[in-house]
Write an enzyme that holds these catalytic residues in place. Structure first.
Site, mmCIF file in Angstrom:
data_model
loop_
_atom_site.group_PDB
_atom_site.id
_atom_site.type_symbol
_atom_site.label_atom_id
_atom_site.label_comp_id
_atom_site.label_asym_id
_atom_site.label_seq_id
_atom_site.Cartn_x
_atom_site.Cartn_y
_atom_site.Cartn_z
ATOM 1 N N VAL A 47 0.837 -1.196 0.000
ATOM 2 C CA VAL A 47 0.000 0.000 0.000
ATOM 3 C C VAL A 47 0.874 1.248 0.000
ATOM 4 C CG1 VAL A 47 -1.583 1.317 1.427
ATOM 5 C CG2 VAL A 47 -1.893 -1.110 1.165
ATOM 6 N N ALA A 58 9.187 6.010 5.490
ATOM 7 C CA ALA A 58 10.589 5.977 5.866
ATOM 8 C C ALA A 58 10.848 4.878 6.877
ATOM 9 C CB ALA A 58 10.978 7.328 6.458
ATOM 10 N N GLU A 59 9.838 4.607 7.684
ATOM 11 C CA GLU A 59 10.040 3.686 8.782
ATOM 12 C C GLU A 59 9.647 2.259 8.432
ATOM 13 O OE1 GLU A 59 9.430 5.132 12.490
ATOM 14 O OE2 GLU A 59 10.348 3.257 13.124
ATOM 15 N N ALA A 60 8.517 2.112 7.755
ATOM 16 C CA ALA A 60 7.987 0.769 7.559
ATOM 17 C C ALA A 60 7.259 0.688 6.236
ATOM 18 C CB ALA A 60 7.016 0.428 8.690
ATOM 19 N N ARG A 61 6.947 -0.553 5.872
ATOM 20 C CA ARG A 61 6.176 -0.800 4.659
ATOM 21 C C ARG A 61 4.824 -1.322 5.072
ATOM 22 N NH1 ARG A 61 10.041 -4.298 2.390
ATOM 23 N NH2 ARG A 61 11.647 -2.753 2.125
ATOM 24 N N LYS A 83 1.997 -4.206 8.834
ATOM 25 C CA LYS A 83 2.975 -3.112 8.854
ATOM 26 C C LYS A 83 4.321 -3.710 9.225
ATOM 27 C CE LYS A 83 3.862 1.374 10.807
ATOM 28 N NZ LYS A 83 3.339 2.525 11.508
ATOM 29 N N ASP A 129 2.645 11.846 15.801
ATOM 30 C CA ASP A 129 2.764 12.076 14.361
ATOM 31 C C ASP A 129 1.393 12.426 13.819
ATOM 32 O OD1 ASP A 129 3.852 10.018 11.542
ATOM 33 O OD2 ASP A 129 3.701 12.181 11.819
#
Lengths: 314, 195
Positions: free
Chosen positions: A100, A104-107, A121, A223
């Site tokens: 999706v 920067a941190e996760a897919r 995630k 965030d």
């Protein structure tokens, strides 16, 4: 470029996504990948990944074809040939898997888990980090996120249900809210269609109440942007859901809550021009709904005076 | 009549659920389960809201089994332990396992895809009628579920009972045990074994 360290601070995860949520592609220069790195990577990765890779190796090939936009995903360690842009984490082995978003941190992947639509995630390993730090940091962030999501649920704050957390691969499997759109997209479409004030004020009021409830539980999101709040379909019902608690923590300090609101304000006003009145309405609704809002709003005003290009007087 | 679902994250395994009503020999079954002569986990269906609940517990149990970090000694015990919001194994068995006076039993089996599982064999050991899992909602004791999982009215507003009732608890503690914890676990398991 290798030496550049991305600060793990509060704001780094937020703003890139606020600017339209573009897919970020990680490209490592080929020279980096080869000799000195490959051995090291293979050594530390194999010891970490053993059981998980066995289960998902078969699917890595299939899923790799789908997320072409995100760069090739390969078990670099096993084949011994990392290649440019190779990130080692194999995608989770869910049927119907599709990427999706890559942040920067996760897919984030979508798929079906035990018969339900789910989102996976995956915090993939960052090769620029030292492996020991990497291990600890990813695991801590994953655990923190899972904990915050559960805390929200316990308090009655709408957030996706956590189905399973895999601490071995730092992957969280959550409920997928089918058909949901981000508040960001909703505001875009409302602004494009012309009508401005009325519908957005209702949304602002709901958001203010939601944030008030969250802060009353001493939960700081960390965030807050308009792309981290979803609207369940149908959008008119203004059924909000908070997502992405990766930078969240527990704190009772008005300072932290004020900063949380400041992050939202900055993200809001920068992505949606001419919406000052909407944000004002949000703050008013927050102040009305939260019992501890007085000090928080005061801190928010003080925080506004800090920051870049502001004169620190007093 | 039974429900089988493959575990997506563990491609070779799948979970089968069998529901029995009007069971007479619950005491004998419990003894057999403790000895290990029945292949599956025996669960009290009054505490189960939906098969998904059991699937999630089984998924976590299989995961922990694979990485060798189970808190109990067998996979079946781990499934029952994962259903519980507490970190106490004997408490989990008391609440989620079957007691001698139960009249309904839910049997959960985790099998490898290729291995042929003999459902009739298990069904024959139960003196009761096998029913479809659609009858599970009738057997659920909702008040008790709410009490055990401590579900607040605010939580109920944002989701169904299934969502609340403890998806969270399955994921709480990260899996690094300490020696004290393991010793404690061993002694509570002794308690279970001795009945």
């Amino acid at each position: 470029m290798r030496g550049r360290v991305v600060p793990g601070g509060r704001f780094c995860g937020g703003f890139p996504r606020a600017v339209g949520g573009a897919l970020r592609v990680r490209r490592f220069p080929a020279a980096v990948a080869e000799d000195c790195r490959s051995g090291e990577r293979r050594a530390c990765a194999v010891s970490r990944r053993g059981p998980v890779m066995a289960a998902t190796a078969g699917d890595a090939g299939a899923a790799g074809a789908e997320d072409g936009a995100a760069g090739p995903v390969r078990d670099g360690a096993e084949t011994g040939e990392p290649g440019p842009g190779a990130v080692e984490a194999p995608p989770p082995a869910l049927p119907g898997l599709q990427l999706v978003q890559q942040g920067a941190e996760a897919r984030v992947y979508r798929g079906s888990f035990l018969g339900r639509a789910a989102v996976a995630k995956l915090r993939f390993p960052k090769l620029y980090r030292h492996p020991a730090l990497e291990e600890r940091l990813s695991r801590r962030r994953t655990a923190q996120e899972a904990r915050s999501l559960l805390r929200c649920r316990r308090a009655g704050i709408p957030a996706p249900v956590v189905y399973f957390v895999d601490y071995a691969s730092n992957c969280i499997y959550l409920e997928d809210i089918v058909g949901a759109i981000a508040v960001q997209d909703h505001i875009y479409s409302v602004q494009r269609s012309g009508s401005d004030a009325s519908s957005l004020l209702g949304l602002a009021e709901k958001m203010g109440q939601l944030l008030a409830r969250m802060h009353d539980e001493d939960l700081i999101h960390g965030d807050l942007t308009t792309s981290n709040v979803l609207l369940r379909p149908p959008a008119e019902r203004l059924d909000l859901v908070l997502i992405d608690f990766g930078l969240s923590f527990i704190s009772g300090l008005p300072e932290d809550k004020g900063v949380d609101l400041y992050v939202l304000e900055k993200a809001f006003l920068s992505t949606h021009p001419d919406t000052e009145t909407v944000f004002q309405a949000l703050l008013q609704s927050y102040a009305a709904a939260s019992k501890k809002s007085g000090p928080v709003i005061k801190r928010l005003d003080e925080v506004r005076l800090r920051g870049r290009k502001r004169s620190m007087i007093g | 009549m039974h429900l089988t679902h493959p575990l997506e994250l563990f491609p070779e395994r799948s979970v089968t659920l069998l529901l029995f009503n009007r069971v007479q020999n619950a005491a004998a079954l419990r003894k057999k389960a403790m000895e290990g002569s029945i292949e599956g986990a025996l669960i009290n269906p009054a505490m189960i809201v939906d098969p998904f609940q059991v699937l999630v517990a089984a998924n976590k149990a299989v995961h922990l089994h694979k990485i060798g970090k189970m808190k109990t000694r067998t996979l079946n015990a781990e499934i029952i332990f994962n259903l519980s919001p507490n970190n106490n194994i004997s408490d989990a068995f008391k609440k989620f396992g079957i007691s001698d006076s139960d009249t309904a039993v839910l049997i959960v089996l985790v099998v490898d895809r290729e291995k042929m599982v003999n459902l009739e064999d298990i069904a024959s050991q139960v003196e009761g009628q096998q029913v479809s899992l659609d009858e599970l909602p009738q057997l659920t004791d909702i008040a008790k579920v709410k009490k055990i999982y401590k579900i607040t009215p605010q939580e109920e507003k944002i989701g169904t009972l299934l969502d609340e009732k403890g998806m969270g608890w399955y994921t709480m503690a990260p899996t690094d045990g300490c020696s004290v914890g393991q010793q404690l676990q061993r002694c509570t398991e002794q308690q279970i074994r001795s009945g």
